[in-house]
Design a protein around this motif. Structure first.
Motif, mmCIF file in Angstrom:
data_model
loop_
_atom_site.group_PDB
_atom_site.id
_atom_site.type_symbol
_atom_site.label_atom_id
_atom_site.label_comp_id
_atom_site.label_asym_id
_atom_site.label_seq_id
_atom_site.Cartn_x
_atom_site.Cartn_y
_atom_site.Cartn_z
ATOM 1 N N ILE A 226 46.497 -30.101 15.828
ATOM 2 C CA ILE A 226 45.630 -30.235 17.000
ATOM 3 C C ILE A 226 46.434 -30.052 18.288
ATOM 4 N N TYR A 227 47.689 -30.505 18.302
ATOM 5 C CA TYR A 227 48.552 -30.239 19.461
ATOM 6 C C TYR A 227 48.647 -28.733 19.700
ATOM 7 N N ALA A 228 48.857 -27.971 18.630
ATOM 8 C CA ALA A 228 48.987 -26.520 18.748
ATOM 9 C C ALA A 228 47.682 -25.883 19.217
ATOM 10 N N ILE A 229 46.543 -26.425 18.789
ATOM 11 C CA ILE A 229 45.252 -25.913 19.253
ATOM 12 C C ILE A 229 45.152 -26.080 20.766
ATOM 13 N N GLY A 230 45.521 -27.258 21.271
ATOM 14 C CA GLY A 230 45.503 -27.487 22.717
ATOM 15 C C GLY A 230 46.416 -26.524 23.449
ATOM 16 N N ALA A 231 47.605 -26.283 22.885
ATOM 17 C CA ALA A 231 48.554 -25.359 23.504
ATOM 18 C C ALA A 231 47.995 -23.936 23.527
ATOM 19 N N CYS A 232 47.292 -23.552 22.457
ATOM 20 C CA CYS A 232 46.675 -22.219 22.418
ATOM 21 C C CYS A 232 45.571 -22.095 23.469
ATOM 22 N N MET A 233 44.760 -23.148 23.616
ATOM 23 C CA MET A 233 43.707 -23.115 24.624
ATOM 24 C C MET A 233 44.310 -22.994 26.026
ATOM 25 N N LEU A 234 45.395 -23.724 26.270
ATOM 26 C CA LEU A 234 46.057 -23.634 27.569
ATOM 27 C C LEU A 234 46.601 -22.230 27.803
ATOM 28 N N SER A 235 47.133 -21.611 26.763
ATOM 29 C CA SER A 235 47.630 -20.234 26.886
ATOM 30 C C SER A 235 46.508 -19.278 27.253
ATOM 31 N N CYS A 236 45.316 -19.513 26.702
ATOM 32 C CA CYS A 236 44.159 -18.675 27.023
ATOM 33 C C CYS A 236 43.725 -18.855 28.474
ATOM 34 N N MET A 237 44.063 -19.976 29.065
ATOM 35 C CA MET A 237 43.666 -20.283 30.431
ATOM 36 C C MET A 237 44.690 -19.810 31.457
ATOM 37 N N GLN A 238 45.993 -20.000 31.144
ATOM 38 C CA GLN A 238 47.016 -19.657 32.128
ATOM 39 C C GLN A 238 47.728 -18.343 31.829
ATOM 40 N N LEU A 270 39.701 -29.090 30.732
ATOM 41 C CA LEU A 270 41.061 -29.508 31.080
ATOM 42 C C LEU A 270 41.395 -30.846 30.436
ATOM 43 N N ARG A 271 40.425 -31.756 30.395
ATOM 44 C CA ARG A 271 40.638 -33.051 29.765
ATOM 45 C C ARG A 271 40.893 -32.888 28.261
ATOM 46 N N ILE A 272 40.162 -31.991 27.633
ATOM 47 C CA ILE A 272 40.331 -31.763 26.195
ATOM 48 C C ILE A 272 41.727 -31.233 25.894
ATOM 49 N N VAL A 273 42.197 -30.298 26.709
ATOM 50 C CA VAL A 273 43.544 -29.744 26.514
ATOM 51 C C VAL A 273 44.587 -30.850 26.670
ATOM 52 N N GLU A 274 44.428 -31.673 27.700
ATOM 53 C CA GLU A 274 45.384 -32.767 27.928
ATOM 54 C C GLU A 274 45.367 -33.748 26.762
ATOM 55 N N TRP A 275 44.193 -34.015 26.227
ATOM 56 C CA TRP A 275 44.042 -34.917 25.078
ATOM 57 C C TRP A 275 44.766 -34.352 23.853
ATOM 58 N N CYS A 276 44.539 -33.089 23.575
ATOM 59 C CA CYS A 276 45.163 -32.449 22.407
ATOM 60 C C CYS A 276 46.677 -32.413 22.524
ATOM 61 N N MET A 277 47.179 -32.254 23.748
ATOM 62 C CA MET A 277 48.615 -32.047 23.946
ATOM 63 C C MET A 277 49.353 -33.325 24.316
ATOM 64 N N ALA A 278 48.759 -34.476 24.065
ATOM 65 C CA ALA A 278 49.464 -35.739 24.300
ATOM 66 C C ALA A 278 50.756 -35.765 23.494
ATOM 67 N N LEU A 279 51.848 -36.214 24.123
ATOM 68 C CA LEU A 279 53.129 -36.266 23.420
ATOM 69 C C LEU A 279 53.115 -37.308 22.304
ATOM 70 N N ASP A 280 52.373 -38.381 22.484
ATOM 71 C CA ASP A 280 52.229 -39.400 21.453
ATOM 72 C C ASP A 280 51.162 -38.944 20.452
ATOM 73 N N PRO A 281 51.517 -38.739 19.186
ATOM 74 C CA PRO A 281 50.534 -38.272 18.205
ATOM 75 C C PRO A 281 49.289 -39.158 18.113
ATOM 76 N N LEU A 282 49.459 -40.470 18.322
ATOM 77 C CA LEU A 282 48.323 -41.388 18.208
ATOM 78 C C LEU A 282 47.353 -41.256 19.386
ATOM 79 N N SER A 283 47.787 -40.598 20.450
ATOM 80 C CA SER A 283 46.929 -40.420 21.623
ATOM 81 C C SER A 283 46.117 -39.134 21.556
#
Length: 334
Positions: A226-238, A270-283
């Protein structure tokens, strides 16, 4: 072990009843070939042959593995075989189809769908070249990742992780399907157990827990993909990859990156991307289902028909010489 890359199998070599046509891609973990089955149908065959552990002379079939590398080579081979076995049980349009897997020539071969189209990475580059305010439209991003998550959810239900999700491993086919390719579970086994000059994860898309080698598998789970999914979405945006997780642990610039995208994309995305890319896995979202539900929560404008969703970007790809050529990425040429 020599630094010379293992030589590919020559054209017209027959393995497991499949005839090799040509090499498609090569990387540190193996080689991918275009081949024909007994009925003449085109397939892609991935060969387990990690360059850090084995070599092969031109014209030879058997890899050469040094005695001190044998145990690690066998460990990766077993993991690759089990990965093929698990993927063969999954039938979903968003997951690359594995039709067969077999041992031969002291290695393992995975027979997969031969996909025609281009990777999401190529579409991002093409869209970035337009120099517009948005790289990909929000509706396109939501629709694309809804499709990807449907496939990933099935993968996780089969007790598998992808472990190498990135735009280069999300393939957009000519019939407008988003397909996850090049799973990295076997690669992670080698990275955890072995000592490699170059890591086998992709900076920017790998979650921080993937960098911890000792007992790494204990900390990996759906949240890692899920972290990687968030990173991919951010790549699609920036239009380019996020900062590496280790850099973020020292100085996290994710908030600044998202701030620059405010007013371009919705606060919800933007909130979803931040949620997916939390450094803490539990977050992070703990399951694909939780993320799917949130991604679909906010109503979005009507999307173009699937047949026309990527039309303009395909035209842009043609300008770069990519066109509609048949492709499948090895995903390990880093």
């Amino acid at each position: 072990m020599s630094k010379t890359k293992p030589a590919p199998l020559p054209p017209d070599t027959v393995i497991g009843g499949y005839r090799i046509v040509r090499l498609l891609a090569t990387g540190g973990f193996g080689l991918v070939y275009l081949a024909l089955d007994a009925s003449g149908q085109e397939v892609a065959i991935k060969e387990y042959l990690p360059a850090a552990l084995a070599t092969r002379a031109t014209g030879e079939l058997l890899p050469q593995v040094a005695p001190d590398k044998q145990a690690l080579y066998r460990l990766g081979l077993r993991s690759f075989f089990e990965e093929g076995r698990a993927l063969a049980q999954i039938a979903h349009p968003a997951v690359v189809g594995v039709h067969n897997f077999f041992r031969e020539n002291d290695t393992v071969y995975m027979v997969m769908d031969y996909l025609r189209g281009a990777s999401l990475q190529e579409f991002i580059v093409a869209a970035r070249g337009r120099q517009g305010k948005k790289v990909l439209r929000e509706g396109t991003i939501r629709s694309l990742f809804d499709e990807v998550l449907r496939g990933l959810r099935i993968v996780h239900q089969h007790k598998m992780l992808h472990l190498d999700i990135k735009p280069a491993n999300i393939f957009i086919t000519d019939d407008n399907r988003a397909v996850l390719i090049d799973f990295g579970a076997a690669r992670e086994v080698l990275n955890t157990e072995g000592t490699f000059v170059r890591p086998m994860y992709t900076p920017g898309f790998a979650a921080p827990e993937m960098y911890r080698r000792s007992a790494a598998s204990a900390g990996l789970g759906p949240w890692t993909d899920i972290y990687a999914i968030g990173a991919c979405m951010l790549s699609c945006m920036q239009g380019f990859p996020p900062h590496d997780a280790l850099q973020r642990q020292e100085k996290d610039r994710l908030a600044q990156a998202l701030t620059r995208l405010r007013g371009v994309y919705s606060e919800d995305l933007l909130r979803i991307v931040e949620w997916c890319m939390a450094l803490d896995p539990l977050s992070r979202p703990q399951s694909v289902f939780a993320l799917q539900r949130d991604l679909a929560h906010e109503a979005t404008p009507a999307l173009p028909a699937p047949s026309s969703r990527w039309t303009r970007l395909r035209a842009r790809l043609a300008l770069f010489g990519w066109g509609r050529a048949a492709r499948i990425a090895s995903g390990n040429g880093r």
